[in-house]
Every structure is written in C-alpha cells, then in structure tokens.
Design a protein around this motif. Structure first.
Motif, PDB file in Angstrom:
ATOM      1  N   UNK A   1       0.772  -1.130  -0.076  1.00 49.72           N
ATOM      2  CA  UNK A   1      -0.107   0.140  -0.049  1.00 49.72           C
ATOM      3  C   UNK A   1       0.756   1.261  -0.070  1.00 49.72           C
ATOM      4  N   UNK A   2       2.126   1.177   0.458  1.00 49.82           N
ATOM      5  CA  UNK A   2       3.136   2.336   0.568  1.00 49.82           C
ATOM      6  C   UNK A   2       4.099   2.319  -0.345  1.00 49.82           C
ATOM      7  N   UNK A   3       4.194   1.572  -1.475  1.00 47.40           N
ATOM      8  CA  UNK A   3       5.035   1.222  -2.274  1.00 47.40           C
ATOM      9  C   UNK A   3       4.976   1.932  -3.545  1.00 47.40           C
ATOM     10  N   UNK A   4       6.104   2.577  -4.207  1.00 48.37           N
ATOM     11  CA  UNK A   4       5.877   2.786  -5.545  1.00 48.37           C
ATOM     12  C   UNK A   4       6.538   1.678  -6.502  1.00 48.37           C
ATOM     13  N   UNK A   5       6.360   1.780  -7.659  1.00 48.21           N
ATOM     14  CA  UNK A   5       6.919   0.873  -8.742  1.00 48.21           C
ATOM     15  C   UNK A   5       7.527   1.269 -10.090  1.00 48.21           C
ATOM     16  N   UNK A   6       8.473   0.501 -10.271  1.00 46.96           N
ATOM     17  CA  UNK A   6       8.994   0.850 -11.570  1.00 46.96           C
ATOM     18  C   UNK A   6       8.625  -0.571 -12.356  1.00 46.96           C
ATOM     19  N   UNK A   7       8.190  -0.419 -13.639  1.00 48.02           N
ATOM     20  CA  UNK A   7       8.026  -1.516 -14.644  1.00 48.02           C
ATOM     21  C   UNK A   7       9.003  -1.157 -15.856  1.00 48.02           C
ATOM     22  N   UNK A   8      10.032  -1.992 -16.013  1.00 47.57           N
ATOM     23  CA  UNK A   8      11.120  -2.069 -16.889  1.00 47.57           C
ATOM     24  C   UNK A   8      11.781  -0.698 -16.780  1.00 47.57           C
ATOM     25  N   UNK A   9      12.006  -0.222 -15.713  1.00 51.96           N
ATOM     26  CA  UNK A   9      13.036   0.909 -15.342  1.00 51.96           C
ATOM     27  C   UNK A   9      12.185   2.161 -15.631  1.00 51.96           C
ATOM     28  N   UNK A  10      10.824   2.194 -15.574  1.00 54.73           N
ATOM     29  CA  UNK A  10       9.911   3.408 -15.874  1.00 54.73           C
ATOM     30  C   UNK A  10       9.159   3.485 -14.604  1.00 54.73           C
ATOM     31  N   UNK A  11       9.045   4.547 -14.015  1.00 54.94           N
ATOM     32  CA  UNK A  11       7.916   4.887 -12.899  1.00 54.94           C
ATOM     33  C   UNK A  11       6.588   4.884 -13.109  1.00 54.94           C
ATOM     34  N   UNK A  12       5.885   4.254 -12.415  1.00 55.94           N
ATOM     35  CA  UNK A  12       4.455   3.841 -12.610  1.00 55.94           C
ATOM     36  C   UNK A  12       3.695   5.164 -12.369  1.00 55.94           C
ATOM     37  N   UNK A  13       4.090   5.984 -10.858  1.00 60.53           N
ATOM     38  CA  UNK A  13       3.723   7.345 -10.729  1.00 60.53           C
ATOM     39  C   UNK A  13       2.101   6.871 -10.305  1.00 60.53           C
ATOM     40  N   UNK A  14       1.353   7.891 -10.750  1.00 59.87           N
ATOM     41  CA  UNK A  14      -0.173   7.982 -10.387  1.00 59.87           C
ATOM     42  C   UNK A  14      -0.833   7.245 -11.206  1.00 59.87           C
ATOM     43  N   UNK A  15      -0.464   6.371 -12.406  1.00 58.61           N
ATOM     44  CA  UNK A  15      -1.120   5.672 -13.345  1.00 58.61           C
ATOM     45  C   UNK A  15      -1.836   4.611 -12.532  1.00 58.61           C
ATOM     46  N   UNK A  16      -2.946   4.068 -12.903  1.00 60.57           N
ATOM     47  CA  UNK A  16      -3.949   3.048 -12.139  1.00 60.57           C
ATOM     48  C   UNK A  16      -3.141   1.897 -12.818  1.00 60.57           C
ATOM     49  N   UNK A  17      -2.917   0.988 -11.770  1.00 61.39           N
ATOM     50  CA  UNK A  17      -2.070  -0.281 -11.929  1.00 61.39           C
ATOM     51  C   UNK A  17      -2.835  -1.226 -12.939  1.00 61.39           C
ATOM     52  N   UNK A  18      -4.029  -1.051 -13.020  1.00 57.41           N
ATOM     53  CA  UNK A  18      -4.862  -1.803 -14.183  1.00 57.41           C
ATOM     54  C   UNK A  18      -4.457  -1.348 -15.323  1.00 57.41           C
ATOM     55  N   UNK A  19      -3.842  -0.395 -15.805  1.00 52.73           N
ATOM     56  CA  UNK A  19      -3.724   0.248 -17.164  1.00 52.73           C
ATOM     57  C   UNK A  19      -2.111  -0.024 -17.650  1.00 52.73           C
ATOM     58  N   UNK A  20      -1.340  -0.289 -16.594  1.00 54.39           N
ATOM     59  CA  UNK A  20      -0.106  -0.531 -16.815  1.00 54.39           C
ATOM     60  C   UNK A  20       0.228  -1.873 -17.214  1.00 54.39           C
ATOM     61  N   UNK A  21       0.370  -2.134 -18.473  1.00 55.39           N
ATOM     62  CA  UNK A  21       0.645  -3.454 -19.196  1.00 55.39           C
ATOM     63  C   UNK A  21       2.027  -3.878 -19.095  1.00 55.39           C
ATOM     64  N   UNK A  22       2.268  -5.180 -18.786  1.00 56.98           N
ATOM     65  CA  UNK A  22       3.643  -5.862 -18.466  1.00 56.98           C
ATOM     66  C   UNK A  22       4.031  -6.728 -19.971  1.00 56.98           C
ATOM     67  N   UNK A  23       5.150  -6.461 -20.218  1.00 57.98           N
ATOM     68  CA  UNK A  23       5.892  -7.324 -21.469  1.00 57.98           C
ATOM     69  C   UNK A  23       6.743  -8.495 -20.759  1.00 57.98           C
ATOM     70  N   UNK A  24       6.524  -9.425 -21.783  1.00 58.55           N
ATOM     71  CA  UNK A  24       7.418 -10.836 -21.579  1.00 58.55           C
ATOM     72  C   UNK A  24       8.653 -10.457 -21.411  1.00 58.55           C
TER      73      UNK A  24
END
Length: 84
Positions: free
Chosen positions: A48-71
């Motif tokens: 609940x308190x974490x921030x996230x990087x996906x492939x080195x890019x900050x997720x920021x305030x984007x809804x997690x449901x909209x952040x697609x993951x790459x194989x």
C-alpha cells in the motif's frame, strides 16, 4: 500473459521473504494481486505504501490496471526509504 520478475526491496523484501520471484500477469495490478495472494499479511500492508518501476519506468499515479507488462519484464517494488 507475460512472464515477469517481481523484485522486492527493503521492507517489501522482508515481508515477501525473498528478493525476487516470477509471475505471469497481463498488468501491474494482476502481478500485485498474485503477490498478495502468495504472501498474505505483511506484504499486503507494505504494498500500500510502495512505488513501482516497470522495466525501469516509474508507474507514478497511473492506475495499476492500465500498466501492461511485457514478457521478460521486471517490476521493482520500492517501499519508502528513509535517510539521504
């Protein structure tokens, strides 16, 4: 579904009991739901308190449901850090 590696840092690593683990997920929300299911309890609270990087890019305030993951991608789970 994408095969991704979730890497836990600091308090998230302690709560998960591991530094990293594989997941299959389409979105960041899917990966985090799977992590909560695999590690109920303290990790759920820490996430609940974490921030996230996906492939080195900050997720920021984007809804997690909209952040697609790459194989072959990586999700970094970053709890708040103290110090400087």
């Amino acid at each position: 579904m994408a095969k991704v590696t979730v890497r836990y840092w600091a308090a998230a690593k302690a709560a998960a009991g591991t530094a990293e683990e594989p997941y299959e997920a389409v979105t960041l929300a899917d990966a985090l739901d799977a992590a909560r299911e695999r590690h109920p309890g303290e990790l759920t609270r820490v996430l609940r308190r974490c921030s996230f990087l996906v492939d080195g890019d900050p997720v920021g305030t984007r809804a997690h449901e909209t952040v697609r993951l790459a194989d072959g991608g990586t999700v970094e789970v970053l709890p708040p850090f103290a110090g400087g």
